[in-house]
Design an enzyme around this catalytic site. Structure first.
Site, PDB file in Angstrom:
ATOM      1  N   GLY A   1      -0.311   1.816  -0.539  1.00  0.00           N
ATOM      2  CA  GLY A   1      -1.269   2.786  -1.409  1.00  0.00           C
ATOM      3  C   GLY A   1      -0.311   3.735  -1.846  1.00  0.00           C
ATOM      4  N   GLU A   2      -0.967   5.267  -1.726  1.00  0.00           N
ATOM      5  CA  GLU A   2       0.070   6.254  -2.249  1.00  0.00           C
ATOM      6  C   GLU A   2      -0.033   6.336  -3.945  1.00  0.00           C
ATOM      7  OE1 GLU A   2       3.296   7.099  -0.225  1.00  0.00           O
ATOM      8  OE2 GLU A   2       2.706   7.087   1.789  1.00  0.00           O
ATOM      9  N   GLY A   3      -0.246   5.262  -4.390  1.00  0.00           N
ATOM     10  CA  GLY A   3      -0.188   4.869  -5.733  1.00  0.00           C
ATOM     11  C   GLY A   3       1.321   4.203  -6.398  1.00  0.00           C
TER      12      GLY A   3
ATOM     13  N   GLU B   1      -3.579   7.176  -3.445  1.00  0.00           N
ATOM     14  CA  GLU B   1      -4.592   7.647  -2.257  1.00  0.00           C
ATOM     15  C   GLU B   1      -3.878   7.629  -1.240  1.00  0.00           C
ATOM     16  OE1 GLU B   1      -5.216   5.022  -0.207  1.00  0.00           O
ATOM     17  OE2 GLU B   1      -4.270   3.834  -2.012  1.00  0.00           O
TER      18      GLU B   1
ATOM     19  N   ILE C   1       5.945   7.793  -2.157  1.00  0.00           N
ATOM     20  CA  ILE C   1       5.765   8.032  -3.709  1.00  0.00           C
ATOM     21  C   ILE C   1       6.326   9.197  -4.093  1.00  0.00           C
ATOM     22  CG2 ILE C   1       3.677   9.728  -2.918  1.00  0.00           C
ATOM     23  CD1 ILE C   1       3.422   7.029  -5.936  1.00  0.00           C
TER      24      ILE C   1
END
Lengths: 338, 338
Positions: free
Chosen positions: A305-307, A163, A105
Site C-alpha cells: 500500500g502507501e501508493g 493509503e 513511499i
C-alpha cells in the site's frame, strides 16, 4: 478551491458529466508515434500509454514533469475485531514516518521526482465498525470525499493515490464483494500478514458487514460510505477530481483499486483516465483489476500500500512519454523506415 | 585498460575464476531489510533485488548513482539473405541517431540518469554469412570481445548492454538453438516485423547455420564466434567484464540474452550478477529466460532492442535500492513492528 459538492447527491451528479480525453491530441499523438525511429509497435505497451496520456493532457507530445503522490490515512472500527497483524496505533505512527521521510513511499516519490503529500483523516476517531453501523455518517463521508478532492494539486500532471490504515484490507474486501459479488472468501487475503484464523475472521467480518448493509449494496457510493473508510473515500474523491482536471492517475494496490472501483461501478468509464500501476500479492487484487478491465503495468509481488506500486510505475510512464515526446522521426533522423 | 585476454583460450580461462557477491554485505542487507518500516516481504521482489544488488556492490545499503547503458552495433552477412524487414544501412543510420540523441534508448537513458555510450563495430565490414563460414575469424572475434570489455566504465554501478544490428535476431536465434536445442522454428520470431515467408526463411537460415557449424555446437564460445555477430560478442565481453568488476547487469531482450546465455552455458553461474530487465514480444525470449532461470522484471511487449527494456528496468532497481537504503527502521521511526 471549494469542492463542487455539498451533498452525496451532488457528488453523484458529477459522475454523469465527466470530461473526456482530447480526441485531437490523441490523433496527433497516434500520428507522431507512427513516425518515430523504431519499427512499428516495437515499444509495445509504452506506445499505448504515451498516446493515452497525450489524449488526457490534450497535447501531442507531453512530458511528465509534475507527478503527485498523495497518501490518505484513516482508522477503522473493524480493526477492533482483530483483522490486522498490526495494532491500530501504527496508522498514526506511519503518518509520522511519512512526514519524517522514512517510509517506502517517501523514497519512491523522491526517486521518480514526485511531490508527496499526506492527509491524516481524523485518526483519533476511527470509523464505526461496519458490522454494527454504517462506517461513516453522511457528514463524515462528505468530509472525507472533500479532503480527497482538495488534496489534488491542479498543477500536477500525474497522480498516484496511496493509503495507510491498519485493518483497511477488510473494508476494501467488503467493498469488492459488494460491487462484484461472489463470496467473502473470494475477496479477503492476508493483508499485512494474518494467519489462517485471521483470514477466516476477515471473511466472517465481511459477511456480517454485507448482511448488515444489504439494503444499500446496489448503490456503489453508499457501499463506500457504509463499508469503506475515510482514506478510501478520500481516494475516490481524489480520483474523481483528477478526472475533472484531466490528470491521469496510476492506481496502486488492493485498497486503492477498491476505492476506484466504486466510481466505475457508479458510472461506467469513470476510470478511463486511470491505469493500474501494479498487481498486488493480495490475491483478490488481480480479480478486481480483471473486473475493471485494467492490465497492470507491474507484477512484482508488492503488498505494502502507501501508493508504493503506483509510485514505482511512475517511472514506466515517464519512460513512455520520454520516448514518445523526445525521439526523432524517421525524417528528422535520416533513417530509412523499412 | 588492456583486456586481460589475447586469445580465445585466455577469454575462456577467465570464466573459471569469477568473483562472487560479498556474503557479508548480503547478510547485512538481509538484516537491514528485516528492520525496515513495512510488514515482512511487503515490498515483494524489490526486497530480493535490493539484497542481491547490495551483495554484488559489497555494501549493506548502497544506492544506484552511476548506471551505464552501452550500445553495440554490428552488421551481419546473413542480412543479405533477406532475414530483416529493414535494409542493412539502417544500422549505421541508427548509430547516428544514437549519437544525435534521437533514439528511444537516448530518452530512456536520460530518464533514469544513465550515462549512455555507443560502440559501432566495423559496420562497413559485415560478418560472414554464417551459413557459408564462421561469422567471425578469431582475430575479428577477439576484437569484438575486447571492444565490449573495454566499453564498461569501471566506475559504473549498474550496466545495461544494448544492441543494434539489422538482421541480428537470426544469429541470436541460431545461438539459442545451438545452446538450448530444439528446432530452428522454436527460436526464430518476427524480429522488427517479417511476414510468414520471412519467418520460414529465418528458420531455414538458422538450420543451415547449425548444419554448417555442427562440429563446434558443444562449445558455447565457438558458437558465439561462428553463429553470432560483433555486437553479440561485444555484449558477452561487457557482461563478463561487469562480473569481474562486480557491477550488476540488467539484461535487455532476445539478442542481449542470447549473448549472455553463451557465458552461462560456458560456465554455469556466470550470470549470477545479472537480472532480466524484461521479457520481449519476441516469443523465444521467454523460452530463453526460462532456460536461464531468470524471471523478467517487466513484461510490456517491447521488441526494440537498443537496451530499451533493460534501461526501463533501471527505474525498478533504483526504486528497490532507494527503499532499501533510504527507509527508516522500526526503531528509528518509533513504529510498532506488529
Amino acid at each position: 478551491m471549494t469542492a463542487p459538492f455539498s451533498s452525496i447527491a451532488e457528488f453523484k451528479a458529477l459522475l454523469s458529466n465527466l470530461p473526456n480525453a482530447d480526441k485531437t491530441a490523441t490523433a496527433a499523438a497516434t500520428e507522431r508515434n507512427a513516425q518515430l525511429t523504431k519499427p512499428p509497435a516495437a515499444l509495445g505497451r509504452l506506445e499505448d500509454l504515451a498516446i493515452w496520456y497525450a489524449g488526457w493532457r490534450g497535447e501531442a507530445a507531453p512530458v511528465i514533469a509534475a507527478p503527485q503522490v498523495v497518501i490518505f490515512a484513516g482508522n477503522h472500527g473493524v480493526a477492533a475485531r482483530g483483522v490486522s497483524a498490526f495494532p491500530p496505533e501504527v496508522t498514526a505512527q506511519m503518518v509520522m514516518n511519512f512526514q519524517a521521510g522514512g517510509a517506502a513511499i517517501n523514497q519512491l516519490s523522491r526517486c521518480f521526482g514526485a511531490n508527496m503529500t499526506v492527509e491524516a483523516l481524523e485518526l483519533d476517531r476511527p470509523t464505526a465498525d461496519f458490522t454494527q453501523a454504517p462506517a461513516m455518517d453522511e457528514a463524515e463521508f462528505l468530509r472525507a470525499l472533500t479532503t480527497g478532492w482538495n488534496a489534488v494539486d491542479p498543477a500536477a500532471d500525474l497522480l498516484v493515490t496511496g493509503e495507510m490504515g491498519i485493518g483497511n484490507t477488510t473494508p476494501a474486501a467488503a467493498i469488492a464483494n459488494a460491487l462484484f459479488g461472489g463470496n467473502a472468501e473470494d475477496w479477503v487475503g492476508r493483508g499485512t500478514g494474518v494467519d489462517d484464523a485471521g483470514l477466516a475472521l476477515k471473511a466472517q467480518v465481511v459477511r456480517e458487514g454485507l448482511a448488515r448493509h444489504v439494503d444499500i449494496l446496489a448503490d456503489p457510493i453508499e457501499v463506500l460510505r457504509c463499508l469503506g473508510g475515510r482514506e478510501l473515500a478520500a481516494m475516490s474523491g481524489a480520483i474523481l477530481r483528477a478526472r475533472m482536471q484531466r490528470i491521469p492517475v496510476i492506481l496502486d494496490g488492493f485498497i486503492c483499486t477498491a476505492a476506484a472501483a466504486v466510481l466505475e461501478r457508479a458510472q461506467q468509464g469513470t476510470l478511463d483516465h486511470c491505469v493500474a500501476g501494479h498487481v498486488s500479492a493480495e490475491a483478490a487484487h488481480a480479480k478486481m483489476l480483471k473486473h475493471l478491465g485494467k492490465e497492470p503495468l507491474l507484477s512484482l509481488g508488492l503488498r505494502l500500500g502507501e501508493g508504493s506500486g503506483g509510485a514505482l510505475a511512475i517511472g514506466i510512464l515517464q519512460g513512455a512519454l520520454a520516448c514518445h515526446s523526445g525521439m526523432s522521426t524517421f525524417a528528422e533522423a535520416g533513417v530509412s523506415d523499412g
